[in-house]
Design a protein around this motif. Sequence first.
Motif, mmCIF file in Angstrom:
data_model
loop_
_atom_site.group_PDB
_atom_site.id
_atom_site.type_symbol
_atom_site.label_atom_id
_atom_site.label_comp_id
_atom_site.label_asym_id
_atom_site.label_seq_id
_atom_site.Cartn_x
_atom_site.Cartn_y
_atom_site.Cartn_z
ATOM 1 N N LEU A 2 0.852 -1.179 0.000
ATOM 2 C CA LEU A 2 0.000 0.000 0.000
ATOM 3 C C LEU A 2 0.895 1.239 0.000
ATOM 4 O O LEU A 2 1.741 1.398 0.880
ATOM 5 C CB LEU A 2 -0.902 -0.001 1.238
ATOM 6 N N LEU A 3 0.723 2.087 -0.990
ATOM 7 C CA LEU A 3 1.523 3.298 -1.102
ATOM 8 C C LEU A 3 0.764 4.469 -0.476
ATOM 9 O O LEU A 3 -0.344 4.810 -0.907
ATOM 10 C CB LEU A 3 1.836 3.592 -2.568
ATOM 11 N N LEU A 4 1.360 5.086 0.537
ATOM 12 C CA LEU A 4 0.753 6.238 1.207
ATOM 13 C C LEU A 4 1.355 7.510 0.650
ATOM 14 O O LEU A 4 2.578 7.677 0.623
ATOM 15 C CB LEU A 4 0.994 6.156 2.712
ATOM 16 N N LEU A 5 0.496 8.432 0.223
ATOM 17 C CA LEU A 5 0.924 9.680 -0.394
ATOM 18 C C LEU A 5 0.252 10.853 0.301
ATOM 19 O O LEU A 5 -0.868 10.724 0.811
ATOM 20 C CB LEU A 5 0.550 9.689 -1.887
ATOM 21 N N PRO A 6 0.889 12.025 0.317
ATOM 22 C CA PRO A 6 0.254 13.187 0.943
ATOM 23 C C PRO A 6 -0.863 13.755 0.061
ATOM 24 O O PRO A 6 -0.735 13.789 -1.166
ATOM 25 C CB PRO A 6 1.404 14.190 1.085
ATOM 26 N N ARG A 7 -1.917 14.167 0.702
ATOM 27 C CA ARG A 7 -3.022 14.745 -0.049
ATOM 28 C C ARG A 7 -2.747 16.210 -0.361
ATOM 29 O O ARG A 7 -1.916 16.859 0.284
ATOM 30 C CB ARG A 7 -4.322 14.606 0.729
ATOM 31 N N ASP A 8 -3.445 16.725 -1.337
ATOM 32 C CA ASP A 8 -3.371 18.143 -1.693
ATOM 33 C C ASP A 8 -4.117 18.945 -0.623
ATOM 34 O O ASP A 8 -5.297 18.705 -0.384
ATOM 35 C CB ASP A 8 -4.013 18.349 -3.064
ATOM 36 N N PRO A 9 -3.450 19.885 0.042
ATOM 37 C CA PRO A 9 -4.127 20.645 1.103
ATOM 38 C C PRO A 9 -5.352 21.407 0.619
ATOM 39 O O PRO A 9 -6.283 21.648 1.396
ATOM 40 C CB PRO A 9 -3.042 21.625 1.586
ATOM 41 N N GLU A 28 -0.625 2.405 -12.773
ATOM 42 C CA GLU A 28 -0.154 1.597 -13.901
ATOM 43 C C GLU A 28 0.368 0.234 -13.440
ATOM 44 O O GLU A 28 0.230 -0.764 -14.151
ATOM 45 C CB GLU A 28 0.961 2.353 -14.638
ATOM 46 N N LEU A 29 0.953 0.210 -12.252
ATOM 47 C CA LEU A 29 1.521 -1.032 -11.724
ATOM 48 C C LEU A 29 0.506 -1.859 -10.934
ATOM 49 O O LEU A 29 0.830 -2.960 -10.474
ATOM 50 C CB LEU A 29 2.722 -0.712 -10.832
ATOM 51 N N GLY A 30 -0.693 -1.333 -10.757
ATOM 52 C CA GLY A 30 -1.711 -2.041 -9.999
ATOM 53 C C GLY A 30 -1.498 -2.008 -8.508
ATOM 54 O O GLY A 30 -1.988 -2.897 -7.786
ATOM 55 N N LEU A 31 -0.795 -0.994 -8.011
ATOM 56 C CA LEU A 31 -0.537 -0.874 -6.579
ATOM 57 C C LEU A 31 -1.604 0.007 -5.929
ATOM 58 O O LEU A 31 -1.909 1.091 -6.433
ATOM 59 C CB LEU A 31 0.841 -0.255 -6.331
ATOM 60 N N PRO A 32 -2.160 -0.420 -4.806
ATOM 61 C CA PRO A 32 -3.148 0.419 -4.123
ATOM 62 C C PRO A 32 -2.485 1.636 -3.476
ATOM 63 O O PRO A 32 -1.330 1.578 -3.050
ATOM 64 C CB PRO A 32 -3.732 -0.509 -3.062
ATOM 65 N N THR A 33 -3.217 2.727 -3.411
ATOM 66 C CA THR A 33 -2.716 3.960 -2.786
ATOM 67 C C THR A 33 -3.757 4.485 -1.801
ATOM 68 O O THR A 33 -4.939 4.164 -1.872
ATOM 69 C CB THR A 33 -2.430 5.056 -3.833
ATOM 70 N N ALA A 34 -3.274 5.295 -0.880
ATOM 71 C CA ALA A 34 -4.155 5.993 0.060
ATOM 72 C C ALA A 34 -3.496 7.315 0.410
ATOM 73 O O ALA A 34 -2.270 7.459 0.330
ATOM 74 C CB ALA A 34 -4.389 5.163 1.316
ATOM 75 N N VAL A 62 4.131 1.620 2.563
ATOM 76 C CA VAL A 62 5.319 2.449 2.377
ATOM 77 C C VAL A 62 4.843 3.876 2.138
ATOM 78 O O VAL A 62 3.923 4.106 1.336
ATOM 79 C CB VAL A 62 6.169 1.971 1.187
ATOM 80 N N TYR A 63 5.440 4.809 2.840
ATOM 81 C CA TYR A 63 5.107 6.226 2.687
ATOM 82 C C TYR A 63 6.038 6.856 1.655
ATOM 83 O O TYR A 63 7.240 6.579 1.642
ATOM 84 C CB TYR A 63 5.263 6.916 4.042
ATOM 85 N N ARG A 64 5.469 7.666 0.753
ATOM 86 C CA ARG A 64 6.270 8.486 -0.144
ATOM 87 C C ARG A 64 5.704 9.894 -0.065
ATOM 88 O O ARG A 64 4.657 10.200 -0.652
ATOM 89 C CB ARG A 64 6.202 7.968 -1.583
ATOM 90 N N GLY A 65 6.385 10.751 0.693
ATOM 91 C CA GLY A 65 5.815 12.066 0.875
ATOM 92 C C GLY A 65 6.807 13.058 1.422
ATOM 93 O O GLY A 65 8.016 12.837 1.423
ATOM 94 N N TRP A 66 6.264 14.172 1.884
ATOM 95 C CA TRP A 66 7.088 15.243 2.437
ATOM 96 C C TRP A 66 7.760 14.789 3.732
ATOM 97 O O TRP A 66 7.262 13.902 4.422
ATOM 98 C CB TRP A 66 6.237 16.489 2.704
ATOM 99 N N MET A 67 8.850 15.452 4.041
ATOM 100 C CA MET A 67 9.624 15.101 5.226
ATOM 101 C C MET A 67 8.799 15.263 6.503
ATOM 102 O O MET A 67 8.011 16.195 6.642
ATOM 103 C CB MET A 67 10.882 15.987 5.295
ATOM 104 N N LEU A 68 9.017 14.343 7.413
ATOM 105 C CA LEU A 68 8.417 14.398 8.740
ATOM 106 C C LEU A 68 9.525 14.341 9.781
ATOM 107 O O LEU A 68 10.536 13.645 9.593
ATOM 108 C CB LEU A 68 7.485 13.204 8.959
ATOM 109 N N ARG A 69 9.356 15.049 10.884
ATOM 110 C CA ARG A 69 10.262 14.867 12.008
ATOM 111 C C ARG A 69 10.076 13.450 12.549
ATOM 112 O O ARG A 69 9.025 12.825 12.365
ATOM 113 C CB ARG A 69 9.964 15.899 13.094
ATOM 114 N N SER A 70 11.091 12.955 13.226
ATOM 115 C CA SER A 70 11.031 11.565 13.705
ATOM 116 C C SER A 70 9.829 11.324 14.612
ATOM 117 O O SER A 70 9.171 10.280 14.531
ATOM 118 C CB SER A 70 12.329 11.213 14.439
ATOM 119 N N GLU A 71 9.518 12.293 15.464
ATOM 120 C CA GLU A 71 8.382 12.107 16.361
ATOM 121 C C GLU A 71 7.056 12.156 15.602
ATOM 122 O O GLU A 71 6.075 11.510 15.991
ATOM 123 C CB GLU A 71 8.403 13.138 17.489
#
Length: 275
Positions: A2-9, A28-34, A62-71
């Motif tokens: 599952l690919l997690l992506l940031p939403r458009d604000p 295209e690859l048939g991967l689910p996203t949220a 797996v998350y693919r998005g903007w940087m997050l602080r560790s906490e």
Amino acid sequence: MLLLLPRDPLAPRRVDGHFAPEAAAARELGLPTALVDHDELTRLDGDPARAVRGVPADGDAVYRGWMLRSEQYAAMAGALADRDVVLRTSAEQYRTAHELPGWYAALAGVTPESRWDTDGDPAWLGSGGAVLRDHSKSLKHSWHEACFVPDVTDVVAARRVRDRFLELRGEDLVGSVVVRRFESFTGPEARTWWVDGRCALVTAHPDTPGEVPAGADLDLAAEGVAALGLPFVTVDLVARTDGAWRVVELGDGQVSDRPVSSPAADLLTALAGAR
């Protein structure tokens, strides 16, 4: 996967435009996203559960998005766990990759000498130049003002650069000031992408998307990356002026920018095939 992506604000049902290529490649690859709400995750009064409420329950993510602080990443991981969604990269692994003190020991022999316990004072280097950063970021685009100390014996100038760095980072400072020995590099950097300890992809650096340096020494980082045991990281490599290849940075691959010259499908294919 599952690919997690940031939403458009401004359009919560759509992916943030910067990550639209990842969303298109996933289809295209048939991967689910949220979609996750990055703004909700990074606000001081944010609600992590609300940020991930659109993520379907139960999955390997797996998350693919903007940087997050560790906490902030840890809070997201916890909220996802409550939905039976497990991030491949744990909160502890994310901190190890995202913050220099976590990965430095494993790569100390192939990256500039560094310390983060001197209150930003580079005098311990003895002579030469220094580069300042914090645990997760430098201000290289303010090179002379808040990053580079040409002569560590010039105490006044060194303090001026340190103080300006602290001023510009402000509340965004992560950890403490890190002092790194300056090494003279030449040519563009290579961004290398490692999945489960194996280099799966070599691309240009996002700052120089049209230039992929030839002959990047992947063996340089292989042992250190394997020792860290992290599921998904990037390692930036560059040639020193004496011809030796060096590690500039290791980062968590989920929040490492992809150069526009590299197809998102190449990266997602490597990730999807890892498990």
